[in-house]
Scaffold this motif. Sequence first.
Motif, PDB file in Angstrom:
ATOM      1  N   MET A 180      -1.492  -1.140  -4.375  1.00  0.00           N
ATOM      2  CA  MET A 180      -2.409  -0.494  -4.228  1.00  0.00           C
ATOM      3  C   MET A 180      -2.449   1.052  -3.436  1.00  0.00           C
ATOM      4  SD  MET A 180      -4.539  -2.877  -1.038  1.00  0.00           S
ATOM      5  CE  MET A 180      -3.302  -3.365   0.662  1.00  0.00           C
ATOM      6  N   ALA A 181      -3.550   1.882  -3.685  1.00  0.00           N
ATOM      7  CA  ALA A 181      -3.851   3.522  -3.575  1.00  0.00           C
ATOM      8  C   ALA A 181      -4.771   3.607  -1.662  1.00  0.00           C
ATOM      9  CB  ALA A 181      -3.801   4.121  -4.885  1.00  0.00           C
ATOM     10  N   PRO A 182      -4.196   3.932  -1.023  1.00  0.00           N
ATOM     11  CA  PRO A 182      -4.987   4.137   0.319  1.00  0.00           C
ATOM     12  C   PRO A 182      -6.663   5.221   0.156  1.00  0.00           C
ATOM     13  CG  PRO A 182      -3.406   5.095   1.380  1.00  0.00           C
ATOM     14  CD  PRO A 182      -3.271   4.503  -0.561  1.00  0.00           C
ATOM     15  N   MET A 183      -7.605   5.208   0.363  1.00  0.00           N
ATOM     16  CA  MET A 183      -8.732   5.947   0.197  1.00  0.00           C
ATOM     17  C   MET A 183      -9.470   6.491  -1.177  1.00  0.00           C
ATOM     18  SD  MET A 183      -9.695   6.713   3.214  1.00  0.00           S
ATOM     19  CE  MET A 183     -10.858   8.082   2.882  1.00  0.00           C
ATOM     20  N   ALA A 216     -10.191  13.501   9.405  1.00  0.00           N
ATOM     21  CA  ALA A 216     -10.632  11.711   8.521  1.00  0.00           C
ATOM     22  C   ALA A 216     -11.716  12.618   7.603  1.00  0.00           C
ATOM     23  CB  ALA A 216     -11.393  11.423   9.118  1.00  0.00           C
ATOM     24  N   LEU A 217     -11.315  13.483   7.225  1.00  0.00           N
ATOM     25  CA  LEU A 217     -12.273  13.898   6.385  1.00  0.00           C
ATOM     26  C   LEU A 217     -11.801  14.503   5.057  1.00  0.00           C
ATOM     27  CD1 LEU A 217     -15.972  13.844   7.320  1.00  0.00           C
ATOM     28  CD2 LEU A 217     -14.951  12.291   6.328  1.00  0.00           C
ATOM     29  N   GLY A 218     -10.256  14.527   5.127  1.00  0.00           N
ATOM     30  CA  GLY A 218      -9.467  15.528   4.566  1.00  0.00           C
ATOM     31  C   GLY A 218      -8.556  15.408   3.148  1.00  0.00           C
ATOM     32  N   MET A 219      -7.886  15.641   3.791  1.00  0.00           N
ATOM     33  CA  MET A 219      -5.915  15.329   2.646  1.00  0.00           C
ATOM     34  C   MET A 219      -5.671  14.182   3.446  1.00  0.00           C
ATOM     35  SD  MET A 219      -6.953  17.212   0.286  1.00  0.00           S
ATOM     36  CE  MET A 219      -4.986  17.141  -0.771  1.00  0.00           C
ATOM     37  N   ARG A 220      -5.933  13.056   2.884  1.00  0.00           N
ATOM     38  CA  ARG A 220      -5.000  12.455   3.724  1.00  0.00           C
ATOM     39  C   ARG A 220      -4.948  10.764   2.001  1.00  0.00           C
ATOM     40  NH1 ARG A 220      -8.915   8.231   7.326  1.00  0.00           N
ATOM     41  NH2 ARG A 220      -6.726   6.604   6.699  1.00  0.00           N
ATOM     42  N   GLY A 221      -4.594   9.962   2.590  1.00  0.00           N
ATOM     43  CA  GLY A 221      -4.133   8.741   1.064  1.00  0.00           C
ATOM     44  C   GLY A 221      -4.139   9.283  -0.004  1.00  0.00           C
ATOM     45  N   ARG A 268       1.066  -1.275  -0.243  1.00  0.00           N
ATOM     46  CA  ARG A 268       0.242  -0.028   0.018  1.00  0.00           C
ATOM     47  C   ARG A 268       1.010   1.510   0.222  1.00  0.00           C
ATOM     48  NH1 ARG A 268      -4.064   0.755   4.969  1.00  0.00           N
ATOM     49  NH2 ARG A 268      -2.271   1.533   5.454  1.00  0.00           N
ATOM     50  N   THR A 269       0.951   1.559  -1.077  1.00  0.00           N
ATOM     51  CA  THR A 269       1.927   3.253  -0.727  1.00  0.00           C
ATOM     52  C   THR A 269       1.293   4.146   0.107  1.00  0.00           C
ATOM     53  OG1 THR A 269      -0.349   4.633  -2.168  1.00  0.00           O
ATOM     54  CG2 THR A 269       1.797   3.855  -3.699  1.00  0.00           C
ATOM     55  N   LEU A 270       2.270   5.287   0.710  1.00  0.00           N
ATOM     56  CA  LEU A 270       2.228   6.125   2.120  1.00  0.00           C
ATOM     57  C   LEU A 270       0.188   6.917   2.165  1.00  0.00           C
ATOM     58  CD1 LEU A 270       3.041   7.035   4.210  1.00  0.00           C
ATOM     59  CD2 LEU A 270       3.879   9.094   2.842  1.00  0.00           C
ATOM     60  N   ASP A 271       0.107   5.818   3.288  1.00  0.00           N
ATOM     61  CA  ASP A 271      -1.351   6.571   4.013  1.00  0.00           C
ATOM     62  C   ASP A 271      -1.350   7.041   4.916  1.00  0.00           C
ATOM     63  OD1 ASP A 271      -4.066   6.420   4.972  1.00  0.00           O
ATOM     64  OD2 ASP A 271      -4.188   4.501   4.864  1.00  0.00           O
ATOM     65  N   ARG A 315      -5.544  11.107  -2.138  1.00  0.00           N
ATOM     66  CA  ARG A 315      -5.723  12.946  -2.290  1.00  0.00           C
ATOM     67  C   ARG A 315      -4.766  13.361  -2.518  1.00  0.00           C
ATOM     68  NH1 ARG A 315     -11.116  13.204   1.709  1.00  0.00           N
ATOM     69  NH2 ARG A 315     -12.546  11.032   0.185  1.00  0.00           N
ATOM     70  N   LEU A 316      -3.661  13.565  -1.471  1.00  0.00           N
ATOM     71  CA  LEU A 316      -2.481  14.324  -0.844  1.00  0.00           C
ATOM     72  C   LEU A 316      -1.556  13.553  -2.211  1.00  0.00           C
ATOM     73  CD1 LEU A 316      -1.760  15.818   1.668  1.00  0.00           C
ATOM     74  CD2 LEU A 316      -0.126  13.519   2.525  1.00  0.00           C
ATOM     75  N   PHE A 317      -1.480  13.119  -2.846  1.00  0.00           N
ATOM     76  CA  PHE A 317      -0.305  12.707  -4.390  1.00  0.00           C
ATOM     77  C   PHE A 317      -1.102  13.602  -5.155  1.00  0.00           C
ATOM     78  CE2 PHE A 317       0.235   8.173  -2.259  1.00  0.00           C
ATOM     79  CZ  PHE A 317       1.460   8.912  -1.545  1.00  0.00           C
ATOM     80  N   GLN A 318      -1.705  14.319  -4.938  1.00  0.00           N
ATOM     81  CA  GLN A 318      -1.996  15.115  -6.237  1.00  0.00           C
ATOM     82  C   GLN A 318      -1.442  16.595  -5.324  1.00  0.00           C
ATOM     83  OE1 GLN A 318      -6.218  15.871  -7.284  1.00  0.00           O
ATOM     84  NE2 GLN A 318      -6.538  13.715  -5.516  1.00  0.00           N
ATOM     85  N   VAL A 319      -1.330  16.367  -3.871  1.00  0.00           N
ATOM     86  CA  VAL A 319      -0.598  17.856  -4.316  1.00  0.00           C
ATOM     87  C   VAL A 319       1.160  17.988  -3.426  1.00  0.00           C
ATOM     88  CG1 VAL A 319      -0.139  19.416  -2.144  1.00  0.00           C
ATOM     89  CG2 VAL A 319      -2.308  18.834  -2.526  1.00  0.00           C
ATOM     90  N   HIS A 320       1.342  16.176  -3.649  1.00  0.00           N
ATOM     91  CA  HIS A 320       2.427  16.237  -3.815  1.00  0.00           C
ATOM     92  C   HIS A 320       2.906  14.700  -4.753  1.00  0.00           C
ATOM     93  CE1 HIS A 320       4.040  18.344  -0.211  1.00  0.00           C
ATOM     94  NE2 HIS A 320       2.493  18.557   0.369  1.00  0.00           N
TER      95      HIS A 320
END
Length: 560
Positions: A384-387, A347-352, A324-327, A354-359
């Motif tokens: 596999m990707a989380p979230m 818990a409903l924010g930039m995680r999983g 699993r990629t960085l969660d 979604r964060l890779f769009q920024v980084h």
Amino acid sequence: MSTLTGVGVSPGIGFGTGYVFAREIPVPPPGSRHGGDAAAERERAGRALEQVAQDLERRGTLAGGESQKVLEAQALMARDPGLAAEVAGLVEAGTSASRAVYEGFGRYREALAEAGGYLGARVVDLDDVRDRAIAVLEGLPALDVPSRAAEPYVLVARDLAPADTALLSPDAVAAFVTEEGGPTSHTAIIARAMGVPAVVACRGATAVAAGTPMLVDGASGLVRLTPSAREVEAAREAAAARRSALAAVGGPGATADGHPVTLQANIGGPRDVPDALKYGAQGVGLYRTEFLFLGRRKAPSPQEQEAAYLEVLKAFPGERVVVRTLDAGADKPLPFLASSDGEPNPALGMRGTRLFQVHPEVLADQLAALARAASQASARVGVMAPMVATAEEAVRFAAACREAGLPSAGVMIEVPSAALRTADLAAGADFFSIGTNDLAQYAFAADRQVGALTALQDPWQPALLDLVALAVAGAAVRDRPCGVCGEAAGDPVLACVLVGLGVTSLSMAAASLPAVRAALALHTREECVRAAQAARAAESAESARAAARSHLPGLGGLGL
């Protein structure tokens, strides 16, 4: 009261005298002042925090595995520059070192508690660092539980921090019983990893007199106080019979009529590999790579990542290893991953994913390191990707994997939208893995770390089983495999139900593998299907479990 009732989170029978672990560090009185030498008092506070940090790191080195990463993260709490500045400011204003530490940690504590989710669960870790520092400053004995004893004892506490359990072993502890916590609490995870029975959310446990004999059933959640010799002997005989029954079943996972079910291990890094091999894991269903990143101020180098991945891949030649990629994200903040501040609900924010769009560079480095490691081993690597919540996210992640030279890209089903539209996600994903803990959290709007909401986190909730069934059916439309890698997979009874729902693989804490393997081997696939249908038709988690058991006659022989 002769019996206490809680939530069983790690199956098995444990018997021993109760050792009640109470944190009795006195709160420094409000208004406590130092003698006037602010510089000396600041230095004293700094030395205490550094002593705690070094002790936590020492414990982590001795413990290894997942515990090491958790304790290293705790050590960073003690060394946090913002906390040091807070304490220093209070000391400059005349506050004593002990009170300054207490108040400084208190402000951080409030922020974490309000954040909830992963951060809210770290409150007990923060309290532990605070109390250890105050104990040093006040010259009090260290906060420790016995790591050795003449006879295994039952460790009873309101809650347990990582440092409390890091150096414990099954030789010392017969069982854990805590008043707080839930199925995904630190105590539950560590107990399952150690193979020690555990009961959490057990009200009244800390009121039990120290030295009281306790018989703990980690499956039913029952804790008997001062049991008779006959009860203890019967429990021990049942446990021995269960061990024999489990040991008699080996080989790949399968039902009684030969339907294959891949049984894999969840790991946090190379140190967890020996247990996975010991218990016969058919590869790795969840490699949590965040343990490479936690407790650090900058991301691990691609070379360091490659070495860690390669060590795991080489241990499973020819087997499937799912990474699993960085969660991480707003609810698991890392210093080198800046995200939007002030999120009202992390818990409903930039995680999983979604964060890779920024980084995107973090994902690119991780995938490149994985590809290099995969090229040097025969293990069949899946990433596999989380979230993941939408088909667009699945397609974008799969494209990144293939660009890096990793042909097998999957996604975790942790969000209800993904479970409802798995067939759409399959346009980009090659496989799926259901994370029942987060899926329950979002489906029931129930924070997985809040003990009071344990009932809503129960993986036997019929609505959660419905979501699993929907995800499996959606994956089947595109002929995609769909496994479960949440802790629910380690429940032998629920494992049969999941197979009845059509799940193709189960990944769990390594110590849970023998019981799951044995439970499946005693039942046909048709029996599992009937058990699943009965569970989904129920109206509550309790009745779902009872209904499923009625269709699984072989469980009694395993003591489950």
